[in-house]
Design a protein around this motif. Sequence first.
Motif, PDB file in Angstrom:
ATOM      1  N   ALA A 184     -22.529  21.056  13.407  1.00 35.25           N
ATOM      2  CA  ALA A 184     -22.199  22.229  14.219  1.00 35.25           C
ATOM      3  C   ALA A 184     -23.322  23.263  14.176  1.00 35.25           C
ATOM      4  O   ALA A 184     -23.691  23.856  15.203  1.00 35.25           O
ATOM      5  CB  ALA A 184     -20.886  22.846  13.732  1.00 35.25           C
ATOM      6  N   GLU A 185     -23.894  23.457  12.977  1.00 34.09           N
ATOM      7  CA  GLU A 185     -24.993  24.408  12.847  1.00 34.09           C
ATOM      8  C   GLU A 185     -26.241  23.937  13.585  1.00 34.09           C
ATOM      9  O   GLU A 185     -26.983  24.746  14.135  1.00 34.09           O
ATOM     10  CB  GLU A 185     -25.325  24.644  11.371  1.00 34.09           C
ATOM     11  CG  GLU A 185     -24.291  25.476  10.636  1.00 34.09           C
ATOM     12  CD  GLU A 185     -24.716  25.812   9.213  1.00 34.09           C
ATOM     13  OE1 GLU A 185     -25.751  25.272   8.753  1.00 34.09           O
ATOM     14  OE2 GLU A 185     -24.021  26.601   8.570  1.00 34.09           O
ATOM     15  N   VAL A 186     -26.453  22.634  13.601  1.00 37.16           N
ATOM     16  CA  VAL A 186     -27.602  22.098  14.338  1.00 37.16           C
ATOM     17  C   VAL A 186     -27.519  22.515  15.802  1.00 37.16           C
ATOM     18  O   VAL A 186     -28.481  23.051  16.367  1.00 37.16           O
ATOM     19  CB  VAL A 186     -27.663  20.560  14.235  1.00 37.16           C
ATOM     20  CG1 VAL A 186     -28.701  20.009  15.224  1.00 37.16           C
ATOM     21  CG2 VAL A 186     -28.021  20.122  12.833  1.00 37.16           C
ATOM     22  N   MET A 187     -26.362  22.279  16.421  1.00 37.52           N
ATOM     23  CA  MET A 187     -26.223  22.609  17.836  1.00 37.52           C
ATOM     24  C   MET A 187     -26.314  24.108  18.071  1.00 37.52           C
ATOM     25  O   MET A 187     -26.872  24.542  19.085  1.00 37.52           O
ATOM     26  CB  MET A 187     -24.896  22.057  18.367  1.00 37.52           C
ATOM     27  CG  MET A 187     -24.804  20.530  18.336  1.00 37.52           C
ATOM     28  SD  MET A 187     -26.271  19.691  19.029  1.00 37.52           S
ATOM     29  CE  MET A 187     -26.303  20.339  20.710  1.00 37.52           C
ATOM     30  N   GLN A 188     -25.796  24.915  17.138  1.00 42.11           N
ATOM     31  CA  GLN A 188     -25.887  26.365  17.284  1.00 42.11           C
ATOM     32  C   GLN A 188     -27.336  26.824  17.230  1.00 42.11           C
ATOM     33  O   GLN A 188     -27.774  27.650  18.039  1.00 42.11           O
ATOM     34  CB  GLN A 188     -25.085  27.052  16.172  1.00 42.11           C
ATOM     35  CG  GLN A 188     -24.907  28.553  16.374  1.00 42.11           C
ATOM     36  CD  GLN A 188     -24.141  28.876  17.644  1.00 42.11           C
ATOM     37  OE1 GLN A 188     -23.136  28.243  17.955  1.00 42.11           O
ATOM     38  NE2 GLN A 188     -24.630  29.845  18.398  1.00 42.11           N
ATOM     39  N   ARG A 189     -28.103  26.284  16.291  1.00 44.34           N
ATOM     40  CA  ARG A 189     -29.517  26.662  16.179  1.00 44.34           C
ATOM     41  C   ARG A 189     -30.299  26.222  17.410  1.00 44.34           C
ATOM     42  O   ARG A 189     -31.170  26.940  17.895  1.00 44.34           O
ATOM     43  CB  ARG A 189     -30.139  26.044  14.929  1.00 44.34           C
ATOM     44  CG  ARG A 189     -29.545  26.522  13.630  1.00 44.34           C
ATOM     45  CD  ARG A 189     -29.782  28.005  13.395  1.00 44.34           C
ATOM     46  NE  ARG A 189     -29.027  28.444  12.219  1.00 44.34           N
ATOM     47  CZ  ARG A 189     -27.769  28.880  12.258  1.00 44.34           C
ATOM     48  NH1 ARG A 189     -27.135  28.963  13.430  1.00 44.34           N
ATOM     49  NH2 ARG A 189     -27.143  29.250  11.163  1.00 44.34           N
TER      50      ARG A 189
END
Length: 212
Positions: A37-42
């Motif tokens: 999830a953090e990957v896509m947010q970044r």
Amino acid sequence: MIRIVIADDHAIVREGLKRIIFSIGDMSVAGEAGDGAEVMQRVRDTECDLLVLDLSMPGRSGMELIKLVRSEKPGLRILVLSMHQELQYAVRAIKNGASGYLTKESAPAQLEQAIRKIASGGAFISAEVAEQLALGAMPGSEALAHESLSNREFEIFRMLVTGTSLTDIAAKLSLSVKTVSTHKTNLMFKLGTQNQSELIRYAIRHGLGDEV
């Protein structure tokens, strides 16, 4: 300046990568992520040129993330940095849209070389991976059974043959045990195996498990 996002679920690995990158004058860390999830947010909120991505993180599989990143930001280059040395992982990563593949045992100088080559529009893969990609593209080439597995099925297959239980697989991948069990049934059918022992023998026969 090459702006890089680091994605790995281990903070100590991210810290080590940041130190390597900060030591290079024309590279910077634009962001970091510890799960899918953090990957896509970044990727969505950070101006960056390259994503250094671990394949084994909580949530979405690394292969799924490669596809998602490529669909949302086609111009963002991806370097996979994985603990997996198996050729099949590298081939799958490249087929899914990554521009390079390195194992975590690689030297810092090789990481810098890979980042520079990929950021400039090139690819960074071993001769063995290039050969497998070429062979697969040849007319009349016959795919092996494990090549028909989906990325999720292949991930679960690799965990099964290293002795990971269905419950532990479900927890690591944020799936229900029922879903993992269904994937297991499907992948065993595709591989023509009947039990755990046959799965392990298949992995050994095709060089898919240095941990088996």
